[in-house]
Scaffold this motif. Structure first.
Motif, mmCIF file in Angstrom:
data_model
loop_
_atom_site.group_PDB
_atom_site.id
_atom_site.type_symbol
_atom_site.label_atom_id
_atom_site.label_comp_id
_atom_site.label_asym_id
_atom_site.label_seq_id
_atom_site.Cartn_x
_atom_site.Cartn_y
_atom_site.Cartn_z
ATOM 1 N N ARG A 1 -35.318 -22.398 -2.422
ATOM 2 C CA ARG A 1 -34.981 -21.047 -2.876
ATOM 3 C C ARG A 1 -35.923 -20.566 -3.970
ATOM 4 N N GLN B 1 -28.715 -23.193 -14.471
ATOM 5 C CA GLN B 1 -28.044 -23.656 -13.253
ATOM 6 C C GLN B 1 -29.004 -24.436 -12.366
ATOM 7 N N ILE C 1 -30.718 -25.195 -8.697
ATOM 8 C CA ILE C 1 -31.112 -24.391 -7.547
ATOM 9 C C ILE C 1 -31.977 -25.267 -6.640
ATOM 10 N N VAL D 1 -37.243 -16.594 -7.685
ATOM 11 C CA VAL D 1 -36.127 -16.939 -6.794
ATOM 12 C C VAL D 1 -36.229 -16.036 -5.574
ATOM 13 N N ASN D 2 -36.178 -16.635 -4.376
ATOM 14 C CA ASN D 2 -36.369 -15.850 -3.160
ATOM 15 C C ASN D 2 -35.112 -15.703 -2.318
ATOM 16 N N TYR D 3 -33.965 -16.189 -2.810
ATOM 17 C CA TYR D 3 -32.746 -16.108 -2.016
ATOM 18 C C TYR D 3 -31.532 -16.116 -2.943
ATOM 19 N N GLY D 4 -30.471 -15.441 -2.525
ATOM 20 C CA GLY D 4 -29.227 -15.472 -3.283
ATOM 21 C C GLY D 4 -29.109 -14.317 -4.263
ATOM 22 N N GLU D 5 -28.127 -14.434 -5.130
ATOM 23 C CA GLU D 5 -27.860 -13.332 -6.059
ATOM 24 C C GLU D 5 -28.950 -13.186 -7.116
ATOM 25 N N LEU D 6 -29.729 -14.222 -7.361
ATOM 26 C CA LEU D 6 -30.834 -14.145 -8.326
ATOM 27 C C LEU D 6 -32.147 -13.755 -7.667
ATOM 28 N N SER D 7 -32.103 -13.391 -6.408
ATOM 29 C CA SER D 7 -33.321 -13.081 -5.656
ATOM 30 C C SER D 7 -34.180 -12.052 -6.393
ATOM 31 N N ARG E 1 -33.694 -30.397 -5.821
ATOM 32 C CA ARG E 1 -33.072 -29.443 -6.740
ATOM 33 C C ARG E 1 -33.724 -29.467 -8.120
#
Length: 130
Positions: free
Chosen positions: A54, A48, A50, A17-23, A37
């Motif tokens: 991302r 979830q 994504i 994951v390269n963006y967001g809270e899971l980065s 998605r």
């Protein structure tokens, strides 16, 4: 059969994951929702949706069925030794080095500068023929 792409969005593909809270988290694609998605899951991360943009696809793949139960996914990840393969990959090593460098304290940075200058002096001496 000289295909330009080697990594495909598919069930079982391991992605970063390269963006967001899971980065920075490694996740597994467990289902494709639509053209933009995917449904992802990983141990310790709630299942979830994504956006593909991302995700960065890795070369790693796990043999799973669509939407496996969390226990089955965890077992498949352990069996394929995904964490070990990721740690041995150049990409994984680079991210680990980056996070280690970010976690350095002032003293660690100072020690690194001193070691670098000592190494440069030793190289200079060898090249000068001393």
């Amino acid at each position: 059969s000289n295909m330009p792409f080697q990594r495909f969005v598919e069930v079982g593909r391991v992605a970063l994951v390269n963006y967001g809270e899971l980065s920075g988290s490694l996740v597994v694609i467990v289902d494709v929702v639509d053209q933009s998605r995917a449904l992802i899951a990983a141990p310790g991360i709630a299942r979830q949706q994504i956006l593909f943009r991302r995700l960065k696809l890795t070369d790693l793949k796990v043999e799973i069925t669509r939407c496996p139960k969390p226990a089955a996914l965890e077992a498949a990840l352990k069996e394929a030794d995904i964490a070990g393969k990721w740690a041995k990959s150049n990409w994984g090593k680079k991210l680990a080095a980056h996070s280690a460098k970010r976690a350095m304290t002032d003293l660690d940075r100072y020690k690194s500068v001193v070691l670098r200058s000592k190494r440069a002096a030793a190289i200079r001496d060898v090249l000068a023929g001393k």
